[in-house]
Design a protein around this motif. Structure first.
Motif, PDB file in Angstrom:
ATOM      1  N   ALA A 258       0.828  -1.207   0.000  1.00 20.87           N
ATOM      2  CA  ALA A 258       0.000   0.000   0.000  1.00 20.87           C
ATOM      3  C   ALA A 258       0.861   1.255   0.000  1.00 20.87           C
ATOM      4  O   ALA A 258       0.584   2.211  -0.740  1.00 20.87           O
ATOM      5  CB  ALA A 258      -0.945  -0.007   1.202  1.00 20.87           C
ATOM      6  N   ILE A 259       1.918   1.259   0.774  1.00 16.83           N
ATOM      7  CA  ILE A 259       2.818   2.414   0.833  1.00 16.83           C
ATOM      8  C   ILE A 259       3.471   2.644  -0.523  1.00 16.83           C
ATOM      9  O   ILE A 259       3.521   3.784  -1.025  1.00 16.83           O
ATOM     10  CB  ILE A 259       3.876   2.242   1.952  1.00 16.83           C
ATOM     11  CG1 ILE A 259       3.197   2.348   3.320  1.00 16.83           C
ATOM     12  CG2 ILE A 259       5.003   3.255   1.811  1.00 16.83           C
ATOM     13  CD1 ILE A 259       4.096   1.954   4.488  1.00 16.83           C
ATOM     14  N   VAL A 260       3.955   1.581  -1.148  1.00 19.96           N
ATOM     15  CA  VAL A 260       4.602   1.694  -2.461  1.00 19.96           C
ATOM     16  C   VAL A 260       3.600   2.217  -3.489  1.00 19.96           C
ATOM     17  O   VAL A 260       3.922   3.105  -4.295  1.00 19.96           O
ATOM     18  CB  VAL A 260       5.208   0.346  -2.897  1.00 19.96           C
ATOM     19  CG1 VAL A 260       5.604   0.358  -4.366  1.00 19.96           C
ATOM     20  CG2 VAL A 260       6.406  -0.005  -2.020  1.00 19.96           C
ATOM     21  N   LEU A 261       2.372   1.708  -3.468  1.00 18.84           N
ATOM     22  CA  LEU A 261       1.354   2.162  -4.423  1.00 18.84           C
ATOM     23  C   LEU A 261       1.012   3.634  -4.226  1.00 18.84           C
ATOM     24  O   LEU A 261       0.866   4.382  -5.198  1.00 18.84           O
ATOM     25  CB  LEU A 261       0.103   1.297  -4.327  1.00 18.84           C
ATOM     26  CG  LEU A 261       0.238  -0.132  -4.834  1.00 18.84           C
ATOM     27  CD1 LEU A 261      -1.032  -0.925  -4.559  1.00 18.84           C
ATOM     28  CD2 LEU A 261       0.570  -0.147  -6.313  1.00 18.84           C
ATOM     29  N   VAL A 262       0.894   4.077  -2.991  1.00 16.75           N
ATOM     30  CA  VAL A 262       0.601   5.487  -2.705  1.00 16.75           C
ATOM     31  C   VAL A 262       1.750   6.371  -3.189  1.00 16.75           C
ATOM     32  O   VAL A 262       1.528   7.405  -3.826  1.00 16.75           O
ATOM     33  CB  VAL A 262       0.299   5.710  -1.210  1.00 16.75           C
ATOM     34  CG1 VAL A 262       0.301   7.190  -0.854  1.00 16.75           C
ATOM     35  CG2 VAL A 262      -1.032   5.064  -0.834  1.00 16.75           C
ATOM     36  N   VAL A 263       2.975   5.970  -2.911  1.00 17.10           N
ATOM     37  CA  VAL A 263       4.140   6.747  -3.344  1.00 17.10           C
ATOM     38  C   VAL A 263       4.187   6.814  -4.876  1.00 17.10           C
ATOM     39  O   VAL A 263       4.450   7.882  -5.454  1.00 17.10           O
ATOM     40  CB  VAL A 263       5.451   6.169  -2.758  1.00 17.10           C
ATOM     41  CG1 VAL A 263       6.684   6.764  -3.427  1.00 17.10           C
ATOM     42  CG2 VAL A 263       5.488   6.389  -1.253  1.00 17.10           C
ATOM     43  N   MET A 264       3.913   5.696  -5.530  1.00 10.99           N
ATOM     44  CA  MET A 264       3.897   5.687  -7.000  1.00 10.99           C
ATOM     45  C   MET A 264       2.800   6.612  -7.531  1.00 10.99           C
ATOM     46  O   MET A 264       3.037   7.379  -8.476  1.00 10.99           O
ATOM     47  CB  MET A 264       3.690   4.258  -7.524  1.00 10.99           C
ATOM     48  CG  MET A 264       4.916   3.390  -7.403  1.00 10.99           C
ATOM     49  SD  MET A 264       4.647   1.667  -7.899  1.00 10.99           S
ATOM     50  CE  MET A 264       3.913   1.829  -9.496  1.00 10.99           C
ATOM     51  N   PHE A 265       1.615   6.563  -6.939  1.00 12.51           N
ATOM     52  CA  PHE A 265       0.502   7.409  -7.372  1.00 12.51           C
ATOM     53  C   PHE A 265       0.858   8.887  -7.202  1.00 12.51           C
ATOM     54  O   PHE A 265       0.650   9.692  -8.109  1.00 12.51           O
ATOM     55  CB  PHE A 265      -0.772   7.062  -6.600  1.00 12.51           C
ATOM     56  CG  PHE A 265      -1.945   7.890  -7.008  1.00 12.51           C
ATOM     57  CD1 PHE A 265      -2.616   7.629  -8.187  1.00 12.51           C
ATOM     58  CD2 PHE A 265      -2.383   8.950  -6.219  1.00 12.51           C
ATOM     59  CE1 PHE A 265      -3.702   8.398  -8.585  1.00 12.51           C
ATOM     60  CE2 PHE A 265      -3.460   9.725  -6.598  1.00 12.51           C
ATOM     61  CZ  PHE A 265      -4.130   9.446  -7.790  1.00 12.51           C
ATOM     62  N   VAL A 266       1.415   9.236  -6.077  1.00 16.01           N
ATOM     63  CA  VAL A 266       1.814  10.630  -5.829  1.00 16.01           C
ATOM     64  C   VAL A 266       2.910  11.029  -6.822  1.00 16.01           C
ATOM     65  O   VAL A 266       2.874  12.123  -7.394  1.00 16.01           O
ATOM     66  CB  VAL A 266       2.259  10.831  -4.362  1.00 16.01           C
ATOM     67  CG1 VAL A 266       2.903  12.191  -4.164  1.00 16.01           C
ATOM     68  CG2 VAL A 266       1.069  10.656  -3.426  1.00 16.01           C
ATOM     69  N   GLY A 267       3.849  10.164  -7.051  1.00 20.97           N
ATOM     70  CA  GLY A 267       4.924  10.443  -7.999  1.00 20.97           C
ATOM     71  C   GLY A 267       4.408  10.660  -9.416  1.00 20.97           C
ATOM     72  O   GLY A 267       4.911  11.516 -10.148  1.00 20.97           O
ATOM     73  N   MET A 268       3.391   9.896  -9.799  1.00 18.14           N
ATOM     74  CA  MET A 268       2.809  10.053 -11.137  1.00 18.14           C
ATOM     75  C   MET A 268       2.219  11.444 -11.334  1.00 18.14           C
ATOM     76  O   MET A 268       2.172  11.956 -12.447  1.00 18.14           O
ATOM     77  CB  MET A 268       1.716   9.006 -11.391  1.00 18.14           C
ATOM     78  CG  MET A 268       2.245   7.616 -11.630  1.00 18.14           C
ATOM     79  SD  MET A 268       0.979   6.454 -12.218  1.00 18.14           S
ATOM     80  CE  MET A 268      -0.220   6.465 -10.912  1.00 18.14           C
ATOM     81  N   GLN A 269       1.766  12.068 -10.255  1.00 16.75           N
ATOM     82  CA  GLN A 269       1.142  13.391 -10.361  1.00 16.75           C
ATOM     83  C   GLN A 269       2.152  14.468 -10.768  1.00 16.75           C
ATOM     84  O   GLN A 269       1.772  15.547 -11.210  1.00 16.75           O
ATOM     85  CB  GLN A 269       0.452  13.783  -9.050  1.00 16.75           C
ATOM     86  CG  GLN A 269      -0.570  12.792  -8.541  1.00 16.75           C
ATOM     87  CD  GLN A 269      -1.500  12.243  -9.608  1.00 16.75           C
ATOM     88  OE1 GLN A 269      -2.153  12.998 -10.320  1.00 16.75           O
ATOM     89  NE2 GLN A 269      -1.560  10.921  -9.713  1.00 16.75           N
ATOM     90  N   LEU A 270       3.442  14.165 -10.627  1.00 15.77           N
ATOM     91  CA  LEU A 270       4.475  15.139 -10.978  1.00 15.77           C
ATOM     92  C   LEU A 270       4.673  15.267 -12.492  1.00 15.77           C
ATOM     93  O   LEU A 270       5.164  16.290 -12.961  1.00 15.77           O
ATOM     94  CB  LEU A 270       5.795  14.763 -10.296  1.00 15.77           C
ATOM     95  CG  LEU A 270       5.759  14.727  -8.770  1.00 15.77           C
ATOM     96  CD1 LEU A 270       7.088  14.219  -8.229  1.00 15.77           C
ATOM     97  CD2 LEU A 270       5.405  16.089  -8.193  1.00 15.77           C
ATOM     98  N   LYS A 271       4.305  14.240 -13.240  1.00 14.42           N
ATOM     99  CA  LYS A 271       4.430  14.285 -14.706  1.00 14.42           C
ATOM    100  C   LYS A 271       3.055  14.587 -15.281  1.00 14.42           C
ATOM    101  O   LYS A 271       2.208  13.722 -15.408  1.00 14.42           O
ATOM    102  CB  LYS A 271       4.956  12.961 -15.245  1.00 14.42           C
ATOM    103  CG  LYS A 271       5.106  12.988 -16.749  1.00 14.42           C
ATOM    104  CD  LYS A 271       6.009  11.912 -17.232  1.00 14.42           C
ATOM    105  CE  LYS A 271       6.137  11.780 -18.717  1.00 14.42           C
ATOM    106  NZ  LYS A 271       5.934  12.903 -19.544  1.00 14.42           N
ATOM    107  N   ARG A 272       2.861  15.847 -15.613  1.00 15.02           N
ATOM    108  CA  ARG A 272       1.557  16.298 -16.086  1.00 15.02           C
ATOM    109  C   ARG A 272       1.617  16.620 -17.580  1.00 15.02           C
ATOM    110  O   ARG A 272       2.515  17.319 -18.025  1.00 15.02           O
ATOM    111  CB  ARG A 272       1.125  17.532 -15.332  1.00 15.02           C
ATOM    112  CG  ARG A 272       0.992  17.305 -13.839  1.00 15.02           C
ATOM    113  CD  ARG A 272       0.554  18.560 -13.130  1.00 15.02           C
ATOM    114  NE  ARG A 272      -0.868  18.671 -12.896  1.00 15.02           N
ATOM    115  CZ  ARG A 272      -1.547  17.965 -12.026  1.00 15.02           C
ATOM    116  NH1 ARG A 272      -0.949  17.041 -11.334  1.00 15.02           N
ATOM    117  NH2 ARG A 272      -2.833  18.155 -11.856  1.00 15.02           N
TER     118      ARG A 272
END
Length: 156
Positions: free
Chosen positions: A9-23
């Motif tokens: 869950a932690i890895v998935l949340v970090v990945m999701f947040v990281g994806m928001q940086l590439k817009r």
């Protein structure tokens, strides 16, 4: 097992947040009204309403960007669809097409709405009002046939 789920869950949340940086760029290029399909065809108010409601988001420079277009990875997918849609047919840049391409695009509009290929089935769940009725399809096809005939007459 609980520890594995927690780290997953932690890895998935970090990945999701990281994806928001590439817009992707969610932009609408400026519209020169003299280049639009409205300026170069004899479009009826009914057909204009249908094109605005069912085609304009992906096939013009007047895209409405709802909130979910700011959330990756959905934003990437939608921006890609809109870019492809504008590349295939941009109603805001109709005058840039030569007469033969305009004729082909008019024929394709009718063919694709009759076949149910447009609007994209994936677009309709979030944009129910874009769904074309049989009356809408007939109006579009009647209009495209009339415009093709008008184009043909001006080419003579």
């Amino acid at each position: 097992m609980l520890k594995l789920l927690k780290w997953t869950a932690i890895v998935l949340v970090v990945m999701f947040v990281g994806m928001q940086l590439k817009r992707p760029a969610l932009t609408n290029p400026p519209v020169d009204q003299s280049q639009t399909i409205e300026a170069h065809t004899q479009i009826t108010p009914q057909v204009k309403e249908i094109l605005d409601r069912s085609c304009g988001d992906c096939h013009s420079n007047k895209t409405e960007w709802p909130w979910y277009t700011n959330v990756a990875p959905i934003s990437w997918w939608i921006a890609g669809h809109i870019s492809e849609g504008r590349r295939n047919l941009n109603l805001s840049e109709w005058a840039k097409l030569d007469q033969n391409r305009q004729d082909r695009k008019l024929r394709q509009i009718c063919d694709q709405v009759e076949d149910g290929a447009m609007p994209l089935p994936s677009y309709l769940p979030m944009h129910a009002r874009a769904k074309l009725s049989e009356q809408d399809k007939k109006a579009l096809c009647d209009w495209t046939a009339a415009e093709r005939e008008r184009l043909s007459a001006t080419a003579r």
